[in-house]
Write an enzyme that holds these catalytic residues in place. Structure first.
Site, PDB file in Angstrom:
ATOM      1  CG  ASP A  45      -1.970   1.309   1.128  1.00 21.02           C
ATOM      2  OD1 ASP A  45      -3.079   0.280   0.967  1.00 21.02           O
ATOM      3  OD2 ASP A  45      -1.977   2.363   1.420  1.00 21.02           O
TER       4      ASP A  45
ATOM      5  CD  GLU B  80      -5.697  -0.794  -0.443  1.00 21.16           C
ATOM      6  OE1 GLU B  80      -5.313  -1.892   0.401  1.00 21.16           O
ATOM      7  OE2 GLU B  80      -6.500  -0.822  -0.306  1.00 21.16           O
TER       8      GLU B  80
HETATM    9  P1  TTP Z   1      -5.628   5.132   1.487  1.00 24.71           P
HETATM   10  O1  TTP Z   1      -4.225   4.407   1.001  1.00 24.71           O
HETATM   11  O2  TTP Z   1      -6.385   4.499   2.316  1.00 24.71           O
HETATM   12  O3  TTP Z   1      -4.642   6.670   1.512  1.00 24.71           O
HETATM   13  P2  TTP Z   1      -3.080   7.117   1.875  1.00 24.71           P
HETATM   14  O4  TTP Z   1      -2.135   6.226   0.793  1.00 24.71           O
HETATM   15  O5  TTP Z   1      -3.167   8.783   1.549  1.00 24.71           O
HETATM   16  O6  TTP Z   1      -2.434   7.351   3.009  1.00 24.71           O
HETATM   17  P3  TTP Z   1      -1.498   5.504   3.809  1.00 24.71           P
HETATM   18  O7  TTP Z   1      -1.933   4.526   3.039  1.00 24.71           O
HETATM   19  O8  TTP Z   1      -0.372   5.879   3.798  1.00 24.71           O
HETATM   20  O9  TTP Z   1      -2.480   5.710   5.017  1.00 24.71           O
HETATM   21  O10 TTP Z   1      -6.059   5.688   0.132  1.00 24.71           O
HETATM   22  C1  TTP Z   1      -5.284   5.576  -1.227  1.00 24.71           C
HETATM   23  C2  TTP Z   1      -5.872   7.285  -1.956  1.00 24.71           C
HETATM   24  O11 TTP Z   1      -7.019   6.781  -2.321  1.00 24.71           O
HETATM   25  C3  TTP Z   1      -5.817   8.272  -0.719  1.00 24.71           C
HETATM   26  O12 TTP Z   1      -4.684   9.273  -1.187  1.00 24.71           O
HETATM   27  C4  TTP Z   1      -6.442   9.653  -1.761  1.00 24.71           C
HETATM   28  C5  TTP Z   1      -7.470   8.320  -2.189  1.00 24.71           C
HETATM   29  N1  TTP Z   1      -8.559   8.773  -1.401  1.00 24.71           N
HETATM   30  C6  TTP Z   1      -9.789   9.474  -1.534  1.00 24.71           C
HETATM   31  O13 TTP Z   1      -9.485   9.488  -2.343  1.00 24.71           O
HETATM   32  N2  TTP Z   1     -11.181   9.129  -0.657  1.00 24.71           N
HETATM   33  C7  TTP Z   1     -10.940   7.634   1.030  1.00 24.71           C
HETATM   34  O14 TTP Z   1     -11.874   8.279   1.577  1.00 24.71           O
HETATM   35  C8  TTP Z   1      -9.884   7.500   0.929  1.00 24.71           C
HETATM   36  C9  TTP Z   1      -9.572   6.962   2.198  1.00 24.71           C
HETATM   37  C10 TTP Z   1      -8.316   7.719   0.466  1.00 24.71           C
HETATM   38 MG    MG Z   2      -2.152   4.003   0.818  1.00 29.36          MG
END
Ligand code: TTP
Ligand code: MG
Length: 418
Positions: A27, A122
């Site tokens: 991820d 991911e």
């Molecule tokens: P995530 O993998 O949940 O978050 P992240 O990569 O920003 O942070 P980390 O994994 O380090 O905790 O989500 C991936 C991308 O998806 C995130 O960068 C932005 C987008 N996203 C949204 O647009 N809305 C949301 O509610 C979530 C959870 C993510």
């Molecule tokens: Mg992420």
């Protein structure tokens, strides 16, 4: 794991025993924000939020520096700026993120063809077959992290374990920029002290029912008689949680995706400003999407809403589901939340669409992954009636007591998304 700010980070020593831990969950760290920082190196180390500053927008993601202030994904932007007034807000550039996503996935595919893409940032990888050529799972994971960094400039976190559930849990704990291996022999030791929230599908109501029984940790769930668990959370959920709490998760890494998304949309003959009418239309579209997902035994991880206004500007927003689902009701709930966030405002709507994304086929076959058994049973019964007596007889709107057949538009099934 959107609340993560890296404070509880756990990573593995080099000498960890990884034999048999052949599933990797990768991820990307703070994905949208990290891609933005490649273009804005002067902002490195600063609290950065990606989202729209105006209106009722929400945070898509934030750098770990901003998370230290309590900022997290899906939080209203106004709230985020209260928590962190110094944050720099950058407008999302979705095309750029899709581009980087493809580059990252291509790196995964250099390691093994057994890659299951879960979302934009991911994936699960099964490296059992790659070991002879590339080395042990932990070695492969280290190499993968280096390659991702070398080829894209981005960091990722990887969990390595014997099951999907544990691998995903591990990558979350390793964040940011870490690697955590769960040696198969230590799976239970690792799981048992965790709070019940760590179990897939436990949140909100399920968590409440379980705590009322005095169940607080995964060990409590593993040790309680299944019959007591069944009474508390229902049959399907009880079995699933019991399996997970005992370290069992039969799901394989699936490379095959029949469709990447399933969507329905409707264009109206006249522009619509009545939000009640639009919400009923959302229910109908969500139900159709759910029906199509159930037909192929597919679960959706997130839901996208598309609105085209009378001036032809088109917006779309995505929301992750609390847990993967193919239940129309859940898809409706998510699309309604997105709809209410965007609002109709002064601009009438000429097109509205609902799309299920992050599809994950075949997960229900073991009967283990069904937190929505009741809704699903009801809706599957409707599928059967509709098949027998025709679509007009039983409509999803009749579930809510609304009058069916009031849309007055042309409906087109969506095409699989990109
Ligand atoms: P995530 O993998 O949940 O978050 P992240 O990569 O920003 O942070 P980390 O994994 O380090 O905790 O989500 C991936 C991308 O998806 C995130 O960068 C932005 C987008 N996203 C949204 O647009 N809305 C949301 O509610 C979530 C959870 C993510
Ligand atoms: Mg992420």
């Amino acid at each position: 794991m959107s609340r993560q700010d890296g404070r509880l980070r756990r990573i593995s020593a080099d000498s960890v025993d990884d034999a048999g831990a052949t599933i990797l969950h990768v991820d990307m760290d703070a994905f949208f924000a990290s891609v933005e920082l490649l273009d804005h190196p002067e902002l490195l180390g600063k609290p950065v939020i990606v989202g729209h500053r105006e209106g009722r927008s929400v945070v898509t993601t934030a750098t770990y520096e901003a998370r230290a202030y309590g900022v997290g994904s899906a939080m209203p932007m106004a709230r985020a700026l209260q928590l962190c007034p110094n944050a720099i807000v950058l407008t999302p550039r979705h095309e750029l993120y899709r581009d980087y996503s493809a580059r990252v996935m291509a790196v995964f595919e250099q390691v093994t063809p057994v890659v299951e893409k879960l979302s934009i940032d991911e994936a699960f990888l099964d490296v059992a077959g790659a070991r002879r050529l590339l080395g042990s799972p932990a070695h492969i994971a280290r190499m993968l992290r280096e390659r991702v960094r070398a080829e894209t400039g981005l960091t990722c976190s990887i969990g390595v374990a014997a099951t999907k559930f544990l691998a995903k849990l591990a990558s979350g704990m390793a964040k940011p920029d870490g690697l955590l291996v769960i040696p198969p022999a230590e799976s239970l030791e690792f799981l048992r002290p965790l709070p019940i929230r760590a179990l897939w599908g436990v949140g909100g109501k399920t968590e409440e029912s379980l705590s009322r029984l005095g169940l607080r940790t995964v060990a409590d769930i593993a040790d309680v008689p299944l019959s007591a668990l069944r009474r508390a959370v229902g049959d399907a959920t009880a079995v699933r949680l019991h399996e997970l709490a005992n370290g069992r998760d039969p799901r394989a890494v699936e490379t095959q995706r029949i469709e990447k998304s399933v969507g329905h949309e409707v264009t109206f003959h006249e522009d619509i400003s009545d939000s009640g009418r639009l919400e009923r239309e959302l229910l109908r579209l969500a139900s159709q999407v759910g029906e199509r997902l159930r037909r192929t035994d597919t679960l959706a991880g997130s839901v996208a809403l598309k609105l085209r206004y009378s001036d032809f500007t088109t917006v779309s927003r995505t929301r992750r589901l609390p847990e993967p689902s193919n239940v129309g009701r859940r898809i409706y709930d998510a699309s309604l939340a997105l709809f209410r966030e965007l609002g109709v405002g002064a601009r009438p709507v000429r097109l509205i669409g609902v799309r299920a994304e992050n599809l994950d086929a075949g997960q229900l076959s073991a009967g283990l992954w069904d937190p929505d058994a009741d809704w699903r049973d009801a809706e599957t019964a409707i599928d059967g009636l509709r098949e027998k007596f025709g679509k007009a007889v039983v409509t999803p709107a009749s579930l809510l007591g609304a009058r069916p057949g009031t849309a007055g538009g042309t409906r087109q099934p969506g095409t699989p998304g990109s």
